[in-house]
Design a protein around this motif. Structure first.
Motif, mmCIF file in Angstrom:
data_model
loop_
_atom_site.group_PDB
_atom_site.id
_atom_site.type_symbol
_atom_site.label_atom_id
_atom_site.label_comp_id
_atom_site.label_asym_id
_atom_site.label_seq_id
_atom_site.Cartn_x
_atom_site.Cartn_y
_atom_site.Cartn_z
ATOM 1 N N THR A 230 67.672 -46.399 7.707
ATOM 2 C CA THR A 230 66.570 -46.238 8.568
ATOM 3 C C THR A 230 65.927 -47.369 8.927
ATOM 4 O O THR A 230 66.064 -48.471 8.381
ATOM 5 N N PHE A 231 65.085 -47.412 9.825
ATOM 6 C CA PHE A 231 64.539 -48.637 10.529
ATOM 7 C C PHE A 231 63.025 -48.676 9.812
ATOM 8 O O PHE A 231 62.267 -47.760 9.591
ATOM 9 N N ALA A 232 62.666 -49.849 8.909
ATOM 10 C CA ALA A 232 61.659 -49.936 8.109
ATOM 11 C C ALA A 232 60.741 -51.200 8.541
ATOM 12 O O ALA A 232 61.498 -52.255 8.910
ATOM 13 N N LEU A 233 59.555 -51.456 8.065
ATOM 14 C CA LEU A 233 58.743 -52.541 8.114
ATOM 15 C C LEU A 233 59.170 -53.466 7.023
ATOM 16 O O LEU A 233 59.740 -53.009 5.951
ATOM 17 N N PRO A 234 59.034 -54.759 7.145
ATOM 18 C CA PRO A 234 59.137 -55.604 5.771
ATOM 19 C C PRO A 234 57.980 -55.273 4.728
ATOM 20 O O PRO A 234 57.042 -54.964 5.166
ATOM 21 N N GLY A 235 58.467 -55.537 3.657
ATOM 22 C CA GLY A 235 57.511 -55.255 2.384
ATOM 23 C C GLY A 235 58.351 -55.108 1.236
ATOM 24 O O GLY A 235 59.649 -55.187 1.115
ATOM 25 N N GLY A 236 57.438 -54.839 0.266
ATOM 26 C CA GLY A 236 57.972 -54.586 -1.221
ATOM 27 C C GLY A 236 56.686 -54.153 -1.998
ATOM 28 O O GLY A 236 55.680 -53.959 -1.858
ATOM 29 N N HIS A 237 57.405 -54.271 -3.542
ATOM 30 C CA HIS A 237 56.616 -54.078 -4.607
ATOM 31 C C HIS A 237 55.312 -54.897 -4.991
ATOM 32 O O HIS A 237 55.444 -56.012 -4.939
ATOM 33 N N LEU A 238 54.157 -54.514 -4.969
ATOM 34 C CA LEU A 238 53.023 -55.137 -5.637
ATOM 35 C C LEU A 238 53.172 -55.772 -7.139
ATOM 36 O O LEU A 238 53.676 -54.930 -7.920
ATOM 37 N N GLU A 239 52.995 -57.100 -7.015
ATOM 38 C CA GLU A 239 53.353 -57.643 -8.287
ATOM 39 C C GLU A 239 52.065 -57.662 -9.286
ATOM 40 O O GLU A 239 50.809 -57.697 -8.716
#
Length: 151
Positions: free
Chosen positions: A36-45
């Motif tokens: 699926t198409f998604a925005l860039p991002g990830g887990h908050l540290e």
């Protein structure tokens, strides 16, 4: 998950990197939302600000340097159907490029097939579920709280 271990929500920060009327999207290569198409991002540290996380994740995934990072909204997403059920509180940010001539690079090819710009009124399918839910609700990352278009 170990026996007796309690599942806890995680926090993800994702970024609408905007350029003109377009947003940056990548095609996922992961157990949750594969293809699926998604925005860039990830887990908050731990100890990290939303803005700091947004900048770090966009740089790590695309090599792009962002600025004018703004909090847009927060959603609560429970993925019961995935191979490993999970719960994410997702913080949606908006940002622009420091240098509009920058081109995204695919710096995590094991997680993403590649990045490209898509016109907001002509998004690809399928979208990653949390993003699709927002689009269907009429959410527009180009407007601010008073409904005016941002520069």
């Amino acid at each position: 998950m170990e026996t007796g271990e309690k599942a806890l929500p995680k926090v993800a920060v994702v970024v609408f990197v905007v350029k003109g009327n377009s947003v940056l999207l990548g095609k996922r290569r992961s157990s949750i939302g594969h293809s699926t198409f998604a925005l860039p991002g990830g887990h908050l540290e731990f100890g990290e600000s939303f803005e700091g996380c947004a900048g770090r994740e966009v740089m790590e995934e695309t090599g792009l340097e962002i600025e004018k990072t703004t909090l847009l909204t927060v959603t609560n997403n429970v993925f019961n159907e995935s191979p490993k059920p999970s719960h994410y509180v997702t913080v949606f940010m908006r940002a622009t490029l420091v240098d509009p001539s920058q081109r995204p690079e695919n710096l995590e090819p094991e997680k993403c097939e590649g990045w490209d710009w898509f016109d907001w009124l002509n998004l690809p399918n399928p979208l990653f579920w949390p993003l699709e839910k927002m689009v269907r609700s009429g959410f527009n990352p180009f407007t601010n709280d008073d409904g005016n278009i941002n520069d």
